[in-house]
Design a protein around this motif. Structure first.
Motif, PDB file in Angstrom:
ATOM      1  N   ALA A  24       0.842  -1.193   0.000  1.00  0.00           N
ATOM      2  CA  ALA A  24       0.000   0.000   0.000  1.00  0.00           C
ATOM      3  C   ALA A  24       0.878   1.244   0.000  1.00  0.00           C
ATOM      4  O   ALA A  24       1.986   1.247   0.527  1.00  0.00           O
ATOM      5  CB  ALA A  24      -0.900  -0.014   1.236  1.00  0.00           C
ATOM      6  N   THR A  25       0.383   2.314  -0.588  1.00  0.00           N
ATOM      7  CA  THR A  25       1.107   3.566  -0.558  1.00  0.00           C
ATOM      8  C   THR A  25       0.962   4.203   0.818  1.00  0.00           C
ATOM      9  O   THR A  25       0.056   3.883   1.587  1.00  0.00           O
ATOM     10  CB  THR A  25       0.561   4.532  -1.624  1.00  0.00           C
ATOM     11  N   VAL A  26       1.857   5.111   1.139  1.00  0.00           N
ATOM     12  CA  VAL A  26       1.782   5.853   2.389  1.00  0.00           C
ATOM     13  C   VAL A  26       0.616   6.830   2.307  1.00  0.00           C
ATOM     14  O   VAL A  26       0.422   7.503   1.293  1.00  0.00           O
ATOM     15  CB  VAL A  26       3.102   6.605   2.649  1.00  0.00           C
ATOM     16  N   LYS A  27      -0.171   6.887   3.376  1.00  0.00           N
ATOM     17  CA  LYS A  27      -1.321   7.782   3.442  1.00  0.00           C
ATOM     18  C   LYS A  27      -1.161   8.730   4.625  1.00  0.00           C
ATOM     19  O   LYS A  27      -0.674   8.338   5.689  1.00  0.00           O
ATOM     20  CB  LYS A  27      -2.625   6.986   3.614  1.00  0.00           C
ATOM     21  N   LEU A 193       4.998  11.291  -0.023  1.00  0.00           N
ATOM     22  CA  LEU A 193       3.806  10.649  -0.553  1.00  0.00           C
ATOM     23  C   LEU A 193       3.957  10.438  -2.057  1.00  0.00           C
ATOM     24  O   LEU A 193       4.559  11.258  -2.749  1.00  0.00           O
ATOM     25  CB  LEU A 193       2.573  11.505  -0.255  1.00  0.00           C
ATOM     26  N   GLU A 194       3.393   9.352  -2.538  1.00  0.00           N
ATOM     27  CA  GLU A 194       3.581   8.978  -3.942  1.00  0.00           C
ATOM     28  C   GLU A 194       3.012  10.013  -4.902  1.00  0.00           C
ATOM     29  O   GLU A 194       3.643  10.375  -5.904  1.00  0.00           O
ATOM     30  CB  GLU A 194       2.930   7.617  -4.203  1.00  0.00           C
ATOM     31  N   ASN A 195       1.826  10.515  -4.618  1.00  0.00           N
ATOM     32  CA  ASN A 195       1.164  11.445  -5.530  1.00  0.00           C
ATOM     33  C   ASN A 195       1.295  12.906  -5.118  1.00  0.00           C
ATOM     34  O   ASN A 195       1.336  13.794  -5.975  1.00  0.00           O
ATOM     35  CB  ASN A 195      -0.319  11.081  -5.649  1.00  0.00           C
ATOM     36  N   SER A 196       1.352  13.156  -3.818  1.00  0.00           N
ATOM     37  CA  SER A 196       1.382  14.540  -3.322  1.00  0.00           C
ATOM     38  C   SER A 196       2.788  15.057  -3.087  1.00  0.00           C
ATOM     39  O   SER A 196       2.966  16.242  -2.801  1.00  0.00           O
ATOM     40  CB  SER A 196       0.583  14.635  -2.018  1.00  0.00           C
ATOM     41  N   GLY A 197       3.786  14.196  -3.183  1.00  0.00           N
ATOM     42  CA  GLY A 197       5.151  14.634  -2.933  1.00  0.00           C
ATOM     43  C   GLY A 197       5.435  14.755  -1.445  1.00  0.00           C
ATOM     44  O   GLY A 197       4.809  14.099  -0.614  1.00  0.00           O
ATOM     45  N   TYR A 198       6.372  15.610  -1.107  1.00  0.00           N
ATOM     46  CA  TYR A 198       6.759  15.787   0.294  1.00  0.00           C
ATOM     47  C   TYR A 198       5.798  16.727   1.008  1.00  0.00           C
ATOM     48  O   TYR A 198       5.399  17.768   0.469  1.00  0.00           O
ATOM     49  CB  TYR A 198       8.178  16.356   0.391  1.00  0.00           C
ATOM     50  N   PHE A 260     -11.237  14.605   7.201  1.00  0.00           N
ATOM     51  CA  PHE A 260     -10.976  13.242   7.657  1.00  0.00           C
ATOM     52  C   PHE A 260     -11.962  12.231   7.087  1.00  0.00           C
ATOM     53  O   PHE A 260     -13.145  12.521   6.937  1.00  0.00           O
ATOM     54  CB  PHE A 260     -10.978  13.175   9.175  1.00  0.00           C
ATOM     55  N   ARG A 261     -11.405  11.084   6.909  1.00  0.00           N
ATOM     56  CA  ARG A 261     -11.765   9.915   6.123  1.00  0.00           C
ATOM     57  C   ARG A 261     -11.045   9.992   4.775  1.00  0.00           C
ATOM     58  O   ARG A 261     -10.614   8.968   4.266  1.00  0.00           O
ATOM     59  CB  ARG A 261     -13.279   9.776   5.891  1.00  0.00           C
ATOM     60  N   GLU A 262     -10.935  11.203   4.229  1.00  0.00           N
ATOM     61  CA  GLU A 262     -10.113  11.382   3.051  1.00  0.00           C
ATOM     62  C   GLU A 262      -8.666  11.577   3.496  1.00  0.00           C
ATOM     63  O   GLU A 262      -8.385  11.788   4.676  1.00  0.00           O
ATOM     64  CB  GLU A 262     -10.601  12.583   2.238  1.00  0.00           C
ATOM     65  N   TYR A 263      -7.731  11.515   2.561  1.00  0.00           N
ATOM     66  CA  TYR A 263      -6.317  11.555   2.927  1.00  0.00           C
ATOM     67  C   TYR A 263      -5.490  12.026   1.756  1.00  0.00           C
ATOM     68  O   TYR A 263      -5.954  12.105   0.599  1.00  0.00           O
ATOM     69  CB  TYR A 263      -5.850  10.161   3.366  1.00  0.00           C
ATOM     70  N   MET A 264      -4.245  12.347   2.058  1.00  0.00           N
ATOM     71  CA  MET A 264      -3.257  12.624   1.020  1.00  0.00           C
ATOM     72  C   MET A 264      -2.431  11.367   0.806  1.00  0.00           C
ATOM     73  O   MET A 264      -2.140  10.635   1.746  1.00  0.00           O
ATOM     74  CB  MET A 264      -2.336  13.785   1.456  1.00  0.00           C
TER      75      MET A 264
END
Length: 265
Positions: A24-27, A193-198, A260-264
């Protein structure tokens, strides 16, 4: 027969490889863990910049989900009270965690930017977590606002003691950064983060966006020179990594993050 045997083996291996789930990617989740209302924010700058200005400050917790475990960064406000000119309002973290099917027992690691009352309020519920602590921050913690009672479980907790920057999962994706000045061993958290970067969670390096633009040092910081040096390090990292800087107490930054419930990720 031998060829058929090898083809069968190869087919089985191919099937087994394709059915292994990808990591899983980091969230990164932002959790509302309370508010701090300050009638006069003047002490948060030694230049008088905030004198007489009221401020509503966020007191978030941040949940990082990583393939190797879950880290909670900061623990918000612990109870509703008015103390030392601060009105503290709790938003309990446990019901928030339930929204994504978790309980405090599911949090593997607990870490803090520093040990002030609005960052450690709900720490004692994380009795199954490993507490990541700089012992210098612990030994220099003040108790004028009842801070020690808010982290009273720490002596019994599982511990990971750190003295400098620390790579939480040993892969560069979640790093605790030593940034002294606000307290003796104040810290920030850098998440890749994979999509959002640092993303850099700045702790109390800055308290408001204006603290950053004007390089404002609170009157109660333990060391002005260290504070300014830590600000310079943060800005260098933001530039180098093209990082998104989150000023944790700034309500504008808080509201800009996924609800919250959503994430980066």
């Amino acid at each position: 027969m031998r060829l058929g045997k090898y083809l069968t083996l190869f087919t089985c291996l191919a099937i087994s490889i394709t059915t292994i789930p990808a990591l899983a990617t980091v969230k990164l989740y932002t959790i509302d863990c309370g508010r701090v209302y300050v009638k006069d924010f003047g002490d948060f700058s030694n230049t008088g910049f905030f004198d007489g200005k009221p401020v509503e400050a966020a007191a978030p917790c941040f949940l990082i989900e990583h393939p190797k475990g879950r880290l909670l960064w900061d623990a918000g406000v612990g109870k509703n009270e008015t103390i030392a000119g601060l009105k503290l309002v709790i938003n309990p973290v446990t019901p928030e965690l339930r929204k994504i099917g978790l309980t405090p027992k599911d949090i593997d690691f607990l870490a803090f930017s520093h040990l002030h009352i609005d960052h450690i309020g709900q720490a004692n519920i994380f009795t199954d977590s490993t507490w990541i602590m700089n012992p210098d921050e612990w030994s220099n913690m003040k108790d004028n606002l009842g801070e020690k009672s808010l982290v009273s479980y720490y002596p019994k907790a599982q511990k990971k003691l750190i003295h400098r920057d620390f790579d939480v999962f040993d892969d560069g994706s979640v790093k605790i950064l030593l940034l002294p000045g606000h307290t003796s061993s104040h810290q920030a958290l850098m998440v890749k983060l994979e999509n959002s970067g640092y993303v850099l969670l700045a702790g109390d390096t800055y308290h408001q966006r204006e603290s950053r633009t004007e390089k404002l040092v609170p009157r109660f910081n333990v060391d002005r020179a260290d504070t300014l040096a830590s600000m310079d390090r943060v800005e260098g990292l933001v530039k180098l990594k093209k990082a998104k800087l989150i000023i944790q107490h700034d309500i504008r930054d808080f509201k800009s993050l996924p609800k919250f419930r959503e994430y980066m990720d």
